[in-house]
Design a protein around this motif. Structure first.
Motif, PDB file in Angstrom:
ATOM      1  N   GLY A 113       0.770  -1.241   0.000  1.00 20.78           N
ATOM      2  CA  GLY A 113       0.000   0.000   0.000  1.00 20.78           C
ATOM      3  C   GLY A 113       0.798   1.285   0.000  1.00 20.78           C
ATOM      4  O   GLY A 113       0.255   2.362   0.301  1.00 20.78           O
ATOM      5  N   TYR A 114       2.075   1.221  -0.353  1.00 18.40           N
ATOM      6  CA  TYR A 114       2.854   2.456  -0.428  1.00 18.40           C
ATOM      7  C   TYR A 114       2.390   3.302  -1.609  1.00 18.40           C
ATOM      8  O   TYR A 114       1.999   2.775  -2.656  1.00 18.40           O
ATOM      9  N   ASP A 115       2.450   4.624  -1.451  1.00 19.30           N
ATOM     10  CA  ASP A 115       2.180   5.531  -2.567  1.00 19.30           C
ATOM     11  C   ASP A 115       3.377   5.572  -3.505  1.00 19.30           C
ATOM     12  O   ASP A 115       3.217   5.647  -4.720  1.00 19.30           O
ATOM     13  N   MET A 116       4.568   5.547  -2.931  1.00 17.13           N
ATOM     14  CA  MET A 116       5.791   5.460  -3.734  1.00 17.13           C
ATOM     15  C   MET A 116       6.873   4.795  -2.903  1.00 17.13           C
ATOM     16  O   MET A 116       6.835   4.818  -1.668  1.00 17.13           O
ATOM     17  N   VAL A 117       7.812   4.172  -3.593  1.00 21.36           N
ATOM     18  CA  VAL A 117       8.942   3.516  -2.944  1.00 21.36           C
ATOM     19  C   VAL A 117      10.214   4.013  -3.617  1.00 21.36           C
ATOM     20  O   VAL A 117      10.336   3.969  -4.844  1.00 21.36           O
ATOM     21  N   GLY A 156      17.636   6.838  -8.970  1.00 20.94           N
ATOM     22  CA  GLY A 156      16.728   6.841 -10.117  1.00 20.94           C
ATOM     23  C   GLY A 156      15.717   5.715 -10.096  1.00 20.94           C
ATOM     24  O   GLY A 156      14.700   5.771 -10.784  1.00 20.94           O
ATOM     25  N   LEU A 157      15.975   4.683  -9.298  1.00 25.99           N
ATOM     26  CA  LEU A 157      15.104   3.514  -9.250  1.00 25.99           C
ATOM     27  C   LEU A 157      14.011   3.737  -8.204  1.00 25.99           C
ATOM     28  O   LEU A 157      14.260   3.680  -6.995  1.00 25.99           O
ATOM     29  N   LYS A 158      12.797   3.982  -8.674  1.00 26.84           N
ATOM     30  CA  LYS A 158      11.662   4.257  -7.796  1.00 26.84           C
ATOM     31  C   LYS A 158      10.405   3.633  -8.391  1.00 26.84           C
ATOM     32  O   LYS A 158      10.341   3.359  -9.599  1.00 26.84           O
ATOM     33  N   SER A 159       9.401   3.433  -7.541  1.00 22.52           N
ATOM     34  CA  SER A 159       8.094   2.964  -8.024  1.00 22.52           C
ATOM     35  C   SER A 159       7.000   3.850  -7.445  1.00 22.52           C
ATOM     36  O   SER A 159       7.145   4.379  -6.336  1.00 22.52           O
ATOM     37  N   TYR A 160       5.912   3.987  -8.199  1.00 19.19           N
ATOM     38  CA  TYR A 160       4.837   4.900  -7.820  1.00 19.19           C
ATOM     39  C   TYR A 160       3.472   4.304  -8.157  1.00 19.19           C
ATOM     40  O   TYR A 160       3.337   3.566  -9.138  1.00 19.19           O
ATOM     41  N   LYS A 161       2.482   4.686  -7.371  1.00 22.55           N
ATOM     42  CA  LYS A 161       1.119   4.502  -7.826  1.00 22.55           C
ATOM     43  C   LYS A 161       0.870   5.437  -9.001  1.00 22.55           C
ATOM     44  O   LYS A 161       1.446   6.530  -9.074  1.00 22.55           O
TER      45      LYS A 161
END
Length: 313
Positions: A113-117, A156-161
């Protein structure tokens, strides 16, 4: 679509085929529907020709090409506008980010449930003196000022909803502060994951020492805008009042002293000029606040607010 992978790039023709093949292998093994958005930030090598060739052989690979170099923030911003996936992954094109991290970065969004990591390159292969030490100082300052507990804002490595990237605007060199932009937009659940950092395989770095100077300037900018962007008078008015009061009190003291002592000369006292200076600075800050309010009230997006949900409308 499960994921969209946004890859900003500048003169990375050598690494693109290997990177895209690696990404394709990872997402296929994990049975994910995907798109790869390659954003060419004005490359002067054969990068765009490589992107065209890759796109012809794989319809999941898409490209955006800038007419000239605008910077990484602009590349990410245009990539975010174009993507359609439920989870968006960003990574650099230099092969220092590992696509093997994609499944876990996605899982933290969809299941935890993270908004971004944000990735954390805990073990780095960069030069300690020119990159590692300045990076640690920069990240500590960014974490302290923003209240976001991350070790590596610039990874630079990120994840997002999906709704996160559709709600923020990345401009200037604000790609370093996307977690801050996300928090400012109301997305509070921001996580971190230790990720693999690989030695550069092709080419050379596109960033010099000036990025650290620009980084701290951008930090000051985003800290100010996030707090006072819609109410600039609260900042300028506060400091204008303080300066003006100091000058007024000093001036009042000098006037009273003049009335009480007949041979008291105002213009011979350093406090006289200090009182004038602080009063003038206070009035200038007030004027700056009024001008900022006028600009803000006449801005076309002055009343644009991010609404999470609507009911019965």
């Amino acid at each position: 679509m499960d994921i969209s992978i946004v890859v900003p790039l500048l003169n990375e023709a050598e690494s693109l085929p290997e990177l895209c093949a690696w990404i394709e292998r990872v997402v296929t093994e994990n049975h994910l529907s995907y798109e790869i958005m390659l954003v060419d930030d004005g490359s002067t090598d054969e990068s765009w020709e490589v992107i065209e060739k890759l796109s012809r052989s794989n319809s999941h690979i898409k490209g955006i090409r800038f007419q000239r170099n605008y910077g990484k923030s602009a590349a990410l911003n245009e990539g975010f506008k174009a993507v359609k996936g439920d989870v968006i992954i960003t990574m650099d094109a230099d092969m220092q980010d590992s696509p093997d991290e994609i499944p876990e970065l996605r899982r933290m969004i969809t299941e935890e449930g993270y908004d971004m990591v944000s990735g954390w390159k805990k073990k780095r292969f960069d030069n300690a003196l020119t990159k590692n030490i300045p990076s640690k100082i920069f990240n500590a300052a960014a974490s302290w000022s923003s209240g976001i507990k991350l070790h590596d804002f610039n990874c630079g490595l990120k994840s997002y909803k999906r709704k996160v990237v559709k709600s923020i605007e990345v401009y200037g060199e604000m790609h370093r502060y996307i977690p801050v932009l996300a928090k400012w937009a109301g997305f509070r659940k921001i996580g971190e994951k230790v990720v693999e950092h690989r030695a550069r395989k092709y080419g050379t770095t596109k960033f010099g020492w000036e990025r650290f100077v620009n980084g701290f300037l951008d930090l000051a900018t985003i800290s100010f805008v996030s707090k006072f962007g819609k109410r600039p008078m609260h900042f300028f008015g506060l400091w204008g009042t303080l300066f003006f009061l100091v000058g007024f009190i000093m001036g009042l003291y000098l006037v009273i002293s003049k009335l009480a002592v007949t041979d008291f000369t105002l213009t011979n006292k350093p406090a006289f000029y200090l009182a004038m200076t602080t009063s003038i600075i206070g009035m200038q800050l007030f004027l700056a606040g009024f001008i900022a309010e006028l600009i803000n009230r006449n801005a076309p997006e002055r009343n644009v607010y991010l609404i999470d949900q609507k009911l019965g409308i």
